[in-house]
Design a protein around this motif. Structure first.
Motif, short mmCIF file in Angstrom:
data_model
loop_
_atom_site.label_atom_id
_atom_site.label_comp_id
_atom_site.label_asym_id
_atom_site.label_seq_id
_atom_site.Cartn_x
_atom_site.Cartn_y
_atom_site.Cartn_z
N LEU A 130 8.19 9.37 -54.87
CA LEU A 130 6.98 9.81 -54.19
C LEU A 130 5.91 8.77 -54.46
CD1 LEU A 130 5.77 12.16 -52.59
CD2 LEU A 130 5.12 13.19 -54.76
N MET B 49 2.16 7.57 -54.43
CA MET B 49 0.88 8.26 -54.49
C MET B 49 -0.26 7.26 -54.53
SD MET B 49 1.73 11.54 -56.88
CE MET B 49 0.31 12.41 -56.22
N PRO C 16 1.96 13.33 -46.23
CA PRO C 16 2.40 14.41 -47.12
C PRO C 16 3.91 14.67 -47.00
CG PRO C 16 0.37 15.02 -46.04
CD PRO C 16 0.84 13.74 -45.39
N THR C 17 4.49 14.96 -48.13
CA THR C 17 5.92 15.19 -48.26
C THR C 17 6.14 16.58 -48.82
OG1 THR C 17 6.27 12.85 -48.72
CG2 THR C 17 7.99 14.33 -49.47
N HIS C 18 7.30 17.16 -48.55
CA HIS C 18 7.69 18.43 -49.16
C HIS C 18 8.86 18.16 -50.10
CE1 HIS C 18 8.75 22.60 -49.79
NE2 HIS C 18 9.98 22.29 -49.47
N LEU D 201 -0.05 22.19 -53.62
CA LEU D 201 -0.34 20.85 -53.12
C LEU D 201 -0.73 19.97 -54.31
CD1 LEU D 201 -2.46 21.70 -49.94
CD2 LEU D 201 0.00 21.27 -50.11
N ASP D 202 -0.09 18.81 -54.42
CA ASP D 202 -0.41 17.88 -55.51
C ASP D 202 -1.68 17.10 -55.17
OD1 ASP D 202 0.23 15.67 -53.87
OD2 ASP D 202 2.01 15.14 -54.99
N ASP E 146 -2.29 14.32 -53.88
CA ASP E 146 -2.27 13.62 -52.59
C ASP E 146 -1.97 14.55 -51.41
OD1 ASP E 146 -3.01 11.13 -53.47
OD2 ASP E 146 -1.09 10.18 -53.10
N ASN F 98 0.77 16.54 -51.15
CA ASN F 98 2.20 16.80 -50.96
C ASN F 98 2.48 18.26 -51.32
OD1 ASN F 98 3.19 14.04 -50.36
ND2 ASN F 98 2.26 13.64 -52.35
N ASN F 99 3.34 18.89 -50.54
CA ASN F 99 3.69 20.29 -50.74
C ASN F 99 4.87 20.38 -51.71
OD1 ASN F 99 3.76 23.08 -50.40
ND2 ASN F 99 5.09 22.95 -48.60
#
Length: 128
Positions: free
Chosen positions: A7, A9, A65-67, A111-112, A114, A116-117
Motif C-alpha cells: 500500500l 501512502m 483509495p484501496t480496500h 478509513l486509514d 489516506d 483506504n478502506n
C-alpha cells in the motif's frame, strides 16, 4: 492466492504508525524494513510479511483509495481492531457487526490516514 500487498501512502511513517496500532489485535506486527518500506505479518517468528506500507514515489499524484480485508480470529478481534484503528487516527467506515453479504460475515471498516478502506473480517462461511 495472494502472496503480499503493498500500500503506497502519501505519508508512509504516519501509515506505519497507524497500521502498527490498528493491526495489533489481528496479530500483525512490523517485521521487516526495506528502506522506508515496512512489511507487516503475523507474529510467527519468521521475517515473512504479506502486507507492506511504502511511500509514494516523489512527484506521484495522490493515491487512489484501496480496500484491504484482514482475516480476524474472531468477533472479539474485529471489535479490538476497530477500537485500535480509531484510537490510531482512523475514521469509522462501518462499526463491528454482521453484514448482509451472506450468513456468518462479521466485519468492521475503518478509513486509514489516506482514505483506504481497511476491513477486519470473520467469515464463517469459509471456516475449515
Amino acid at each position: 492466492m495472494i502472496d503480499h500487498i503493498t500500500l503506497h501512502m502519501s505519508d508512509a511513517e504516519q501509515g506505519i504508525a497507524f497500521y502498527t496500532r490498528a493491526l495489533a489485535p489481528l496479530g500483525y506486527i512490523p517485521k521487516v524494513r526495506h528502506g522506508r518500506t515496512v512489511g507487516f505479518g503475523v507474529d510467527d517468528g519468521t521475517p515473512r510479511s504479506d502486507f507492506y506500507v511504502s511511500p509514494m514515489e516523489d512527484g506521484a499524484e495522490a493515491p487512489v483509495p484501496t480496500h484491504i480485508a484482514f482475516r480476524a480470529d474472531g468477533e472479539h478481534a474485529v471489535r479490538e481492531f476497530h477500537e485500535a484503528a480509531i484510537a490510531a487516527g482512523g475514521i469509522d467506515n462501518g462499526g463491528p457487526g454482521p453484514r448482509a453479504y451472506h450468513p456468518g460475515y462479521y466485519a468492521a471498516f475503518v478509513l486509514d490516514p489516506d482514505g483506504n478502506n481497511i476491513e477486519a473480517v470473520v467469515d464463517w462461511s469459509h471456516a475449515d
